[in-house]
Scaffold this active site. Structure first.
Site, PDB file in Angstrom:
ATOM      1  N   GLN A 240      70.304   0.601  -3.255  1.00 57.18           N
ATOM      2  CA  GLN A 240      69.543  -0.785  -3.337  1.00 57.18           C
ATOM      3  C   GLN A 240      68.912  -0.797  -4.624  1.00 57.18           C
ATOM      4  O   GLN A 240      68.707  -2.328  -5.210  1.00 57.18           O
ATOM      5  CB  GLN A 240      69.287  -1.644  -1.974  1.00 57.18           C
ATOM      6  CG  GLN A 240      68.895  -2.525  -2.127  1.00 57.18           C
ATOM      7  CD  GLN A 240      68.466  -3.773  -0.626  1.00 57.18           C
ATOM      8  OE1 GLN A 240      68.969  -3.436   0.200  1.00 57.18           O
ATOM      9  NE2 GLN A 240      67.299  -3.971  -0.778  1.00 57.18           N
TER      10      GLN A 240
ATOM     11  N   TYR B 299      78.274   5.410   0.567  1.00 61.78           N
ATOM     12  CA  TYR B 299      77.185   4.300   0.649  1.00 61.78           C
ATOM     13  C   TYR B 299      75.885   5.037   1.527  1.00 61.78           C
ATOM     14  O   TYR B 299      75.980   4.922   2.344  1.00 61.78           O
ATOM     15  CB  TYR B 299      77.999   2.484   0.783  1.00 61.78           C
ATOM     16  CG  TYR B 299      76.220   2.024   0.357  1.00 61.78           C
ATOM     17  CD1 TYR B 299      76.509   1.732  -0.789  1.00 61.78           C
ATOM     18  CD2 TYR B 299      75.475   1.395   1.624  1.00 61.78           C
ATOM     19  CE1 TYR B 299      75.400   1.006  -1.194  1.00 61.78           C
ATOM     20  CE2 TYR B 299      74.848   0.699   1.129  1.00 61.78           C
ATOM     21  CZ  TYR B 299      74.297   0.039  -0.051  1.00 61.78           C
ATOM     22  OH  TYR B 299      73.937  -0.528  -0.871  1.00 61.78           O
TER      23      TYR B 299
ATOM     24  N   GLU C 259      54.667  -1.705 -31.835  1.00 60.26           N
ATOM     25  CA  GLU C 259      54.568  -1.212 -30.539  1.00 60.26           C
ATOM     26  C   GLU C 259      54.670  -1.030 -29.112  1.00 60.26           C
ATOM     27  O   GLU C 259      55.157   0.010 -28.190  1.00 60.26           O
ATOM     28  CB  GLU C 259      52.440  -1.474 -30.216  1.00 60.26           C
ATOM     29  CG  GLU C 259      52.222  -0.978 -31.853  1.00 60.26           C
ATOM     30  CD  GLU C 259      49.866  -1.279 -31.601  1.00 60.26           C
ATOM     31  OE1 GLU C 259      49.218  -0.674 -32.322  1.00 60.26           O
ATOM     32  OE2 GLU C 259      49.437  -1.782 -31.073  1.00 60.26           O
TER      33      GLU C 259
ATOM     34  N   LYS D  27      41.510  -7.666 -38.843  1.00 57.98           N
ATOM     35  CA  LYS D  27      42.303  -7.299 -38.247  1.00 57.98           C
ATOM     36  C   LYS D  27      43.742  -7.963 -38.460  1.00 57.98           C
ATOM     37  O   LYS D  27      44.045  -9.004 -37.844  1.00 57.98           O
ATOM     38  CB  LYS D  27      41.973  -6.400 -36.843  1.00 57.98           C
ATOM     39  CG  LYS D  27      40.835  -5.361 -36.793  1.00 57.98           C
ATOM     40  CD  LYS D  27      41.668  -4.404 -37.088  1.00 57.98           C
ATOM     41  CE  LYS D  27      42.754  -3.515 -36.343  1.00 57.98           C
ATOM     42  NZ  LYS D  27      41.532  -3.837 -35.299  1.00 57.98           N
TER      43      LYS D  27
ATOM     44  N   ASN E  60      47.622  -6.934 -36.943  1.00 60.31           N
ATOM     45  CA  ASN E  60      48.004  -5.338 -35.675  1.00 60.31           C
ATOM     46  C   ASN E  60      49.666  -5.700 -35.625  1.00 60.31           C
ATOM     47  O   ASN E  60      50.104  -6.474 -35.225  1.00 60.31           O
ATOM     48  CB  ASN E  60      47.515  -6.382 -34.431  1.00 60.31           C
ATOM     49  CG  ASN E  60      45.728  -5.553 -34.794  1.00 60.31           C
ATOM     50  OD1 ASN E  60      45.249  -4.637 -35.033  1.00 60.31           O
ATOM     51  ND2 ASN E  60      45.312  -6.298 -33.420  1.00 60.31           N
TER      52      ASN E  60
ATOM     53  N   SER F 184      42.821  -9.398 -33.881  1.00 57.74           N
ATOM     54  CA  SER F 184      41.663  -8.905 -32.749  1.00 57.74           C
ATOM     55  C   SER F 184      41.155 -10.613 -32.402  1.00 57.74           C
ATOM     56  O   SER F 184      40.401 -11.093 -33.660  1.00 57.74           O
ATOM     57  CB  SER F 184      40.880  -7.999 -33.484  1.00 57.74           C
ATOM     58  OG  SER F 184      39.941  -7.913 -32.972  1.00 57.74           O
TER      59      SER F 184
ATOM     60  N   THR G 279      58.781  14.849 -44.164  1.00 60.48           N
ATOM     61  CA  THR G 279      59.351  16.059 -43.192  1.00 60.48           C
ATOM     62  C   THR G 279      57.730  16.498 -42.560  1.00 60.48           C
ATOM     63  O   THR G 279      56.750  17.141 -43.593  1.00 60.48           O
ATOM     64  CB  THR G 279      60.437  17.793 -43.470  1.00 60.48           C
ATOM     65  OG1 THR G 279      58.998  18.336 -44.573  1.00 60.48           O
ATOM     66  CG2 THR G 279      61.196  17.260 -44.037  1.00 60.48           C
ATOM     67  N   HIS G 280      57.513  16.517 -41.270  1.00 65.31           N
ATOM     68  CA  HIS G 280      56.240  17.179 -40.853  1.00 65.31           C
ATOM     69  C   HIS G 280      55.050  15.958 -40.397  1.00 65.31           C
ATOM     70  O   HIS G 280      54.341  16.264 -41.209  1.00 65.31           O
ATOM     71  CB  HIS G 280      55.900  18.537 -41.050  1.00 65.31           C
ATOM     72  CG  HIS G 280      56.554  19.897 -41.047  1.00 65.31           C
ATOM     73  ND1 HIS G 280      56.789  20.114 -40.017  1.00 65.31           N
ATOM     74  CD2 HIS G 280      57.291  19.911 -42.553  1.00 65.31           C
ATOM     75  CE1 HIS G 280      58.132  20.951 -40.074  1.00 65.31           C
ATOM     76  NE2 HIS G 280      58.139  20.971 -40.863  1.00 65.31           N
TER      77      HIS G 280
END
Length: 456
Positions: A321, A316, A289, A282, A284, A276, A154-155
């Site tokens: 559109q 309308y 993401e 790296k 990723n 990377s 939590t938090h």
């Protein structure tokens, strides 16, 4: 010649024509437009608005156009104003002047919303399938990790021990609600606007109930002005997809955190990672993401749809559109996100030892120390303060609660006995939490069964 150019003279300004055109977006509706048109012409034949041979010839022409589009011998003409214009022009090219009769007792206003409903009905079915696949993958991974102890937070602070299975099942429950929302949405989507024409129906003796059945709608829209101006079904779907996106985004955020160096709780498969261009070490979590960022796009699309509609008078307006690009983008985004997330979870490697160590290092059994005292007759408030002081001692002396000497415990309360060490064992702490919805192994097994029965 434009379908609407009857009383106008001259051509549109070239920029106005490009601005007015929607074919690049609504070409996606071409098969829905043909399907709706065939149903409409069958209705014109049934009501004798068109002669049988005329209607049959038009229907055959539409079926030829559909086949040519499927086999690639005909392409959508992107110089057409919209998909309806293209289909009608292609029909006239195929069967001659008779093709102009197809539009009898119909407007583009009821035509376009019919097309869009047909399209979104099919897309909703595909999203439901992908949701079920994603939830199944969560359940499968949960089954593999019923004994994998990890910190619950939590938090974003380590709070109490749970299992990785229990954590994943939280997302399964969110997925179930997403399924229910999408199923419920279909009940309001599946009403036919066809036959409302521009806004005021028609003097022709049409049979709207016939096209309802022909196109698989549940019923028809009861007011012609509402039929052509309603876009609630887009607003609602945008909302549902945004909620799904938020759930996927939250899981993505956790995958990103868990796979980072300070945690090392999980390893995302190389199939769903990138490297990377400058730092060789790296790895990723780009797919996670991107799913996280797609949720922002979904919310943006939802807002666009809501703002577009908020000030429109009946019936309308051309503003509508702009209803298609954002909903098509949202549909495509959520389908891809569900596929990618399912793949990430299915191939995920779980570091069970690292998760368990994080539980022990984080004093996650502190609540169980307090519960031990409560079971001995102490009030929870006093027990809470005693447990907090023991945690402070552990931090200062670099000891876990299971490593603190019994004498230190007794300095805080004579209620502590040797059995305290058994009661604060991390694995036991988890498996004693058997309350409905809890992380105990038996309870998680029940949750998995509950979800899998719901998605059969």
């Amino acid at each position: 010649m434009k379908l609407w150019s009857g009383m106008l003279s001259g051509d549109l300004d070239k920029f106005a024509e490009e601005f007015n055109s929607s074919i690049k977006i609504d070409q996606r509706l071409v098969f829905d437009d043909i399907k709706g048109s065939i149903a409409h012409v069958k209705m014109l034949r049934k009501t004798a608005i068109l002669e049988k041979n005329e209607a049959d010839h038009i229907i055959k022409g539409l079926e030829v156009i559909k086949q040519k589009l499927l086999d690639g011998s005909l392409k959508v003409d992107l110089t057409s104003e919209d998909v309806h214009t293209f289909v009608e022009s292609a029909l006239i090219d195929e069967i001659g002047e008779l093709g102009k009769k197809m539009h009898t007792a119909r407007s583009r206003n009821d035509q376009v919303t019919t097309d869009l409903k047909l399209n979104l009905r099919d897309e909703s079915k595909e999203i439901l399938k992908l949701l079920k696949k994603y939830i199944n993958v969560l359940c499968k991974k949960a089954k593999e990790n019923k004994d994998t102890i990890m910190p619950g937070y939590t938090h974003l602070q380590a709070a109490q021990p749970v299992t990785f299975a229990h954590h994943l099942m939280a997302y399964s429950m969110m997925g179930l609600r997403d399924l229910e929302r999408l199923e419920d949405y279909k009940k309001r989507l599946n009403f036919s606007p066809l036959g409302a024409c521009a806004l005021a129906g028609t003097t022709y003796p049409i049979d709207r109930e016939f096209t309802v059945k022909e196109l698989g709608f549940d019923s028809l829209m009861q007011n012609s002005m509402d039929a052509v101006s309603d876009r609630d079904y887009i607003l609602e779907l945008q909302s549902v997809l945004s909620i799904i996106g938020i759930h996927l985004s939250r899981l993505s955020e956790e995958l990103i955190i868990w796979s980072s160096q300070p945690y090392h709780f999980v390893k995302i498969d190389d199939k769903f990672s990138t490297g990377s261009s400058i730092m060789p070490q790296k790895k990723n979590p780009d797919m996670a993401e991107l799913i996280r960022s797609k949720s922002a796009r979904l919310i943006g699309n939802m807002n666009q749809s809501f703002v577009m509609m908020k000030g429109l008078p009946l019936a309308y307006s051309k503003d509508m559109q702009e209803d298609k690009e954002s909903i098509f983008d949202s549909v495509d985004a959520i389908k891809m996100a569900l596929e990618v997330m399912a793949g990430q979870i299915e191939t995920l490697t779980v570091n069970k030892e690292k998760m368990l160590k994080a539980c022990k290092d984080g004093f996650l059994n502190a609540t169980d120390v307090a519960d031990y005292l409560v079971n001995k007759g102490l009030s929870f408030r006093d027990a809470h303060h005693i447990s907090a002081r023991l945690v402070k001692y552990g931090i200062e002396n670099n000891k876990g609660l299971d490593e603190i000497e019994l004498g230190i415990y007794k300095n805080e309360s004579e209620l502590f006995q040797e059995d305290i060490y058994d009661e604060i064992d991390i694995i036991k702490c988890v498996n004693e939490r058997k309350s409905l919805g809890g992380p105990a192994k038996s309870e998680v097994e029940r949750q998995i069964k509950f979800v899998q029965e719901k998605i059969r």
